[in-house]
Design an enzyme around this catalytic site. Structure first.
Site, PDB file in Angstrom:
ATOM      1  N   GLU A 125       0.819  -1.218   0.000  1.00 36.70           N
ATOM      2  CA  GLU A 125       0.000   0.000   0.000  1.00 36.70           C
ATOM      3  C   GLU A 125       0.852   1.267   0.000  1.00 36.70           C
ATOM      4  OE1 GLU A 125      -3.111  -0.224  -0.639  1.00 36.70           O
ATOM      5  OE2 GLU A 125      -3.079  -2.409  -0.458  1.00 36.70           O
ATOM      6  N   ASP A 216      -0.763  -0.718  -9.618  1.00 40.41           N
ATOM      7  CA  ASP A 216      -1.446  -2.005  -9.603  1.00 40.41           C
ATOM      8  C   ASP A 216      -1.561  -2.621 -10.998  1.00 40.41           C
ATOM      9  OD1 ASP A 216      -1.795  -1.354  -6.974  1.00 40.41           O
ATOM     10  OD2 ASP A 216      -3.930  -0.898  -7.144  1.00 40.41           O
TER      11      ASP A 216
END
Length: 265
Positions: A125, A216
């Protein structure tokens, strides 16, 4: 100097522990497999790839042929595997022994199953605290990628975000690549030429510099409407074709190649 720029493409593929098997499979069919299908024929291109532990171990059980294809790309020097903590936890929530243990454990798994010598890692993250530096180094990690926001907050200008930096904690030194916010928005959502133009600007203004895209892998097929845009409408193929056509001044390199060949900013 002759205009030139180096582009690090860093993909982060992840499915968390506990996701339904069908969710894993859908993401595999929509993102991970078609990306590899498009990437493989472009032999001049290279990427750095992080696949989280839960997802990689699922692939090893359900789609071992994917790992076989990765091994060939690793052996060819086209894919650099970067590691991370085994189960993709937020590192700031773990005690030091668990941070180090999870990173070491996953690096060992990747070495056993892919023959990958893991030198860098994905920070889950992209949550960062400076005291993580010593733990990453103790786990055998030499570099990672963070959002360029952290660098801007420290007073670094956009024109200086053209390489990698050193950070230190308790005598341990870690290399950190600033992931470009601009590239996260243009790839894959803007027309391909917009990314090429952005790279050309830095090739002229700061020849030999490094730009890093880190985001991502699910943006390439799993996010809403991206499967049609990226694959059916051909955005990804067009992007790779543009990178290949501009290879005279635009080089795709792995994080490991940058660390070996270039000094820190």
């Amino acid at each position: 100097m002759t205009p030139s720029v180096n582009l690090c493409l860093v993909l982060h593929n992840h499915q968390p522990v506990g996701n339904f098997d069908g969710v894993f499979e859908q993401a595999y069919q929509d993102s991970y497999l078609p990306f590899l299908d498009v990437f493989e024929p472009f032999e001049a291109l290279s990427i750095s790839l992080h696949t989280s532990g839960p997802l990689m171990m699922w692939m090893a059980q359900r789609h071992p042929e994917y790992l076989d294809r990765l091994r060939l790309l690793i052996d060819a020097g086209r894919v650099e595997i970067i590691g991370g903590p085994q189960y993709e936890p937020i590192l700031t929530m773990l005690p030091r022994r668990d941070r180090i243990g999870q990173i070491r454990s996953y690096s060992a798994w990747l070495q056993r199953n892919l023959g990958a010598n893991v030198l860098g890692m994905w920070t889950p993250e992209r949550v960062w605290e400076s005291n993580m530096t010593a733990d990453m180094v103790a786990a055998g990690i030499g570099y990672t990628v963070l959002d360029d926001f952290h660098f801007r907050a420290a007073g670094v200008t956009d024109q200086q975000l053209t390489g990698y930096f050193l950070t230190e904690d308790d005598g341990a030194t870690l290399r950190v690549f600033p992931g470009s916010e601009r590239l996260r928005y243009t790839i894959p959502f803007a027309p391909v030429q917009e990314t090429i133009d952005h790279c050309w600007h830095f090739a002229q203004s700061n020849p030999g510099s490094v730009l890093t895209f880190g985001d991502d892998g699910e943006k390439f097929g799993t996010w809403p409407d991206t499967k049609e845009h990226v694959y059916r409408n051909g955005w990804l193929r067009s992007f790779f074709e543009a990178l290949t056509a501009n290879a005279g001044w635009l080089n795709t390199v792995t994080l490991a190649q940058c660390v070996r060949q270039m000094a820190p900013v």
